[in-house]
Design a protein around this motif. Structure first.
Motif, mmCIF file in Angstrom:
data_model
loop_
_atom_site.group_PDB
_atom_site.id
_atom_site.type_symbol
_atom_site.label_atom_id
_atom_site.label_comp_id
_atom_site.label_asym_id
_atom_site.label_seq_id
_atom_site.Cartn_x
_atom_site.Cartn_y
_atom_site.Cartn_z
ATOM 1 N N LEU A 1 16.436 -21.708 -80.533
ATOM 2 C CA LEU A 1 16.833 -23.092 -80.231
ATOM 3 C C LEU A 1 15.734 -24.068 -80.641
ATOM 4 N N TRP A 2 14.493 -23.719 -80.357
ATOM 5 C CA TRP A 2 13.362 -24.553 -80.757
ATOM 6 C C TRP A 2 13.312 -24.708 -82.274
ATOM 7 N N ALA A 3 13.553 -23.601 -82.982
ATOM 8 C CA ALA A 3 13.513 -23.630 -84.445
ATOM 9 C C ALA A 3 14.617 -24.524 -85.012
ATOM 10 N N LEU A 4 15.774 -24.543 -84.369
ATOM 11 C CA LEU A 4 16.851 -25.421 -84.826
ATOM 12 C C LEU A 4 16.428 -26.890 -84.778
ATOM 13 N N TRP A 5 15.549 -27.202 -83.850
ATOM 14 C CA TRP A 5 15.109 -28.590 -83.665
ATOM 15 C C TRP A 5 13.896 -28.925 -84.520
ATOM 16 N N ARG A 6 12.954 -27.971 -84.646
ATOM 17 C CA ARG A 6 11.649 -28.294 -85.220
ATOM 18 C C ARG A 6 11.334 -27.619 -86.544
ATOM 19 N N CYS A 7 12.199 -26.734 -87.024
ATOM 20 C CA CYS A 7 11.855 -25.931 -88.193
ATOM 21 C C CYS A 7 12.849 -26.162 -89.329
ATOM 22 N N PRO A 8 12.370 -26.315 -90.569
ATOM 23 C CA PRO A 8 13.288 -26.433 -91.709
ATOM 24 C C PRO A 8 14.199 -25.211 -91.793
ATOM 25 N N ARG A 9 15.444 -25.422 -92.202
ATOM 26 C CA ARG A 9 16.430 -24.348 -92.191
ATOM 27 C C ARG A 9 15.955 -23.118 -92.959
ATOM 28 N N GLN A 10 15.373 -23.297 -94.141
ATOM 29 C CA GLN A 10 15.003 -22.160 -94.983
ATOM 30 C C GLN A 10 13.878 -21.324 -94.384
ATOM 31 N N GLU A 11 13.160 -21.884 -93.398
ATOM 32 C CA GLU A 11 12.045 -21.164 -92.784
ATOM 33 C C GLU A 11 12.400 -20.583 -91.416
ATOM 34 N N ARG A 12 13.580 -20.851 -90.905
ATOM 35 C CA ARG A 12 13.879 -20.516 -89.517
ATOM 36 C C ARG A 12 13.875 -19.019 -89.243
ATOM 37 N N GLY A 13 14.432 -18.231 -90.140
ATOM 38 C CA GLY A 13 14.481 -16.792 -89.894
ATOM 39 C C GLY A 13 13.097 -16.184 -89.762
ATOM 40 N N VAL A 14 12.210 -16.514 -90.697
ATOM 41 C CA VAL A 14 10.842 -15.987 -90.678
ATOM 42 C C VAL A 14 10.082 -16.519 -89.462
ATOM 43 N N TYR A 15 10.286 -17.788 -89.161
ATOM 44 C CA TYR A 15 9.603 -18.404 -88.015
ATOM 45 C C TYR A 15 9.997 -17.720 -86.710
ATOM 46 N N VAL A 16 11.296 -17.568 -86.478
ATOM 47 C CA VAL A 16 11.771 -16.989 -85.217
ATOM 48 C C VAL A 16 11.301 -15.555 -85.077
ATOM 49 N N GLN A 17 11.416 -14.766 -86.151
ATOM 50 C CA GLN A 17 10.965 -13.384 -86.077
ATOM 51 C C GLN A 17 9.469 -13.312 -85.764
ATOM 52 N N GLY A 18 8.676 -14.132 -86.441
ATOM 53 C CA GLY A 18 7.227 -14.112 -86.217
ATOM 54 C C GLY A 18 6.843 -14.558 -84.826
ATOM 55 N N ALA A 19 7.644 -15.433 -84.231
ATOM 56 C CA ALA A 19 7.311 -15.986 -82.925
ATOM 57 C C ALA A 19 7.681 -15.072 -81.760
ATOM 58 N N PHE A 20 8.544 -14.070 -81.994
ATOM 59 C CA PHE A 20 8.940 -13.229 -80.861
ATOM 60 C C PHE A 20 8.640 -11.739 -81.055
ATOM 61 N N ARG A 21 8.447 -11.280 -82.297
ATOM 62 C CA ARG A 21 8.353 -9.846 -82.552
ATOM 63 C C ARG A 21 6.919 -9.355 -82.433
ATOM 64 N N GLY A 22 6.578 -8.797 -81.281
ATOM 65 C CA GLY A 22 5.218 -8.376 -81.018
ATOM 66 C C GLY A 22 4.901 -6.987 -81.555
ATOM 67 N N ASN A 23 3.621 -6.729 -81.759
ATOM 68 C CA ASN A 23 3.131 -5.435 -82.239
ATOM 69 C C ASN A 23 2.910 -4.510 -81.044
ATOM 70 N N CYS A 24 3.999 -4.227 -80.338
ATOM 71 C CA CYS A 24 3.897 -3.474 -79.095
ATOM 72 C C CYS A 24 3.635 -1.996 -79.325
ATOM 73 N N GLY A 25 4.193 -1.452 -80.414
ATOM 74 C CA GLY A 25 4.051 -0.031 -80.664
ATOM 75 C C GLY A 25 2.635 0.393 -80.999
ATOM 76 N N ILE A 26 1.784 -0.566 -81.394
ATOM 77 C CA ILE A 26 0.394 -0.220 -81.734
ATOM 78 C C ILE A 26 -0.575 -0.972 -80.821
ATOM 79 N N VAL A 27 -0.644 -2.302 -80.971
ATOM 80 C CA VAL A 27 -1.614 -3.073 -80.191
ATOM 81 C C VAL A 27 -1.292 -3.012 -78.703
ATOM 82 N N GLY A 28 -0.039 -3.299 -78.334
ATOM 83 C CA GLY A 28 0.344 -3.270 -76.927
ATOM 84 C C GLY A 28 0.120 -1.908 -76.304
ATOM 85 N N LEU A 29 0.519 -0.859 -77.024
ATOM 86 C CA LEU A 29 0.353 0.493 -76.502
ATOM 87 C C LEU A 29 -1.117 0.880 -76.407
#
Length: 319
Positions: A92-120
């Motif tokens: 939702l934030w990306a729909l408001w603040r991010c250019p359309r062509q960048e939204r997919g990469v932005y959203v993935q980068g903002a939520f997808r954590g490195n849990c399997g390595i760093v977190g673990l």
């Protein structure tokens, strides 16, 4: 002096959790800088970790955990639920603040954590076998959620990829980390013991996972991408390492989570953006430079934010 001594003790124990992990990351960057490892080594070692040593580590950590210690389904479900909810909020934030062509990469980068390595790695360093076993199940669950949500958001804004449910299911079913976790659960439930020699050999092999993976992360860091990072990369990084953990941990505290459960949850939510986000962004025809910038910035910032998070929760006697 008593209060200062207590605070210094908490700070010292906090740094003991985070510094060993990030020291290995920066060691990888140094080795790459010195030319002692190259991109071929990083690619090969990363593949070995993903396909073999990390699944073995997760398998053995669950198999050797105390009965019932890792099966806190309430915490796992809460972690997956809050992660999915924050994914929606970021979109939702990306729909408001991010250019359309960048939204997919932005959203993935903002939520997808490195849990399997760093977190673990952080959870294992802080809580030992409990961190590995409970963290392993949490990592397995979030890998599935991340694969599905990333595929969806990238496909919506991708010029070259369409999201097909069968492809997503295939990726989940054939993911080595998922296979390692799922194959261990029935054996742990039935309390089946493997031969001693096999456990010893397996532990030797599995012990390669975390140091090798962290060195590979360091060897993959792109300082040029960080220097060329945009406001979008910084915004996505702040979502990942500040907004997500603060929101998720605050809600968990309100629900009554304390101790190791809360600590592991914080470490997972605060983990920096996963390196696989770059691969998926490139495969979807997205802005791979933006993805690289987010990974680099979130990794650097998380050195401070994870330490601060542990320090605050310890100071408040919540973990």
């Amino acid at each position: 002096m008593g209060v200062i001594g207590i605070e210094l003790s908490i700070l010292h124990s906090t740094l003991e959790v985070s510094l060993p992990v990030f020291a290995m990351v920066f060691l990888g960057a140094l080795l790459k800088r010195l030319g002692w490892i190259d991109q071929t080594f990083v690619n090969t070692a990363s593949s070995l970790v993903f396909k073999a040593t990390m699944p073995t580590l997760l398998f053995l950590s669950i198999l050797q955990s105390e009965p019932g210690s890792a099966l806190n389904l309430g915490l796992v479900l809460w972690y997956l639920t809050i992660s999915a909810a924050l994914f929606g909020l970021i979109w939702l934030w990306a729909l408001w603040r991010c250019p359309r062509q960048e939204r997919g990469v932005y959203v993935q980068g903002a939520f997808r954590g490195n849990c399997g390595i760093v977190g673990l790695a952080l959870a294992a360093n802080m809580y030992g076998d409990l961190g590995l076993s409970l963290g392993g199940i949490m990592a397995g669950g979030i890998i599935i959620v991340n694969l599905v949500l990333s595929a969806i958001v990238l496909s919506v804004y991708s010029p070259v990829v369409s999201s097909r449910p069968l492809d997503i299911v295939r990726d989940v079913v054939t993911n080595p980390l998922i296979i390692g976790i799922v194959s261990a659960l029935p054996l742990a439930w039935l309390d089946i013991q493997l031969p001693g020699w096999l456990l010893t050999s397996g532990n030797y092999f599995a012990s390669l996972s975390l140091p090798l993976a962290l060195i590979c992360i360091g060897g993959s860091l792109n300082l040029t991408a960080a220097r060329e990072s945009s406001a979008l990369a910084l915004s996505a990084s702040l979502w990942k390492v500040i907004v997500m953990p603060v929101t998720g941990v605050a809600a968990a505290i309100a629900l009554g989570y304390r101790g190791a459960e809360l600590g592991i949850l914080m470490l997972f939510l605060a983990s920096p953006t996963a390196a696989v986000a770059y691969v998926m962004a490139r495969g979807a025809g997205g802005n791979e430079r933006l993805a690289a910038s987010i990974i680099m910035l979130s990794t650097l910032i998380s050195l401070l934010t994870i330490s601060a998070g542990v320090l605050v929760l310890k100071s408040l006697a919540l973990i």
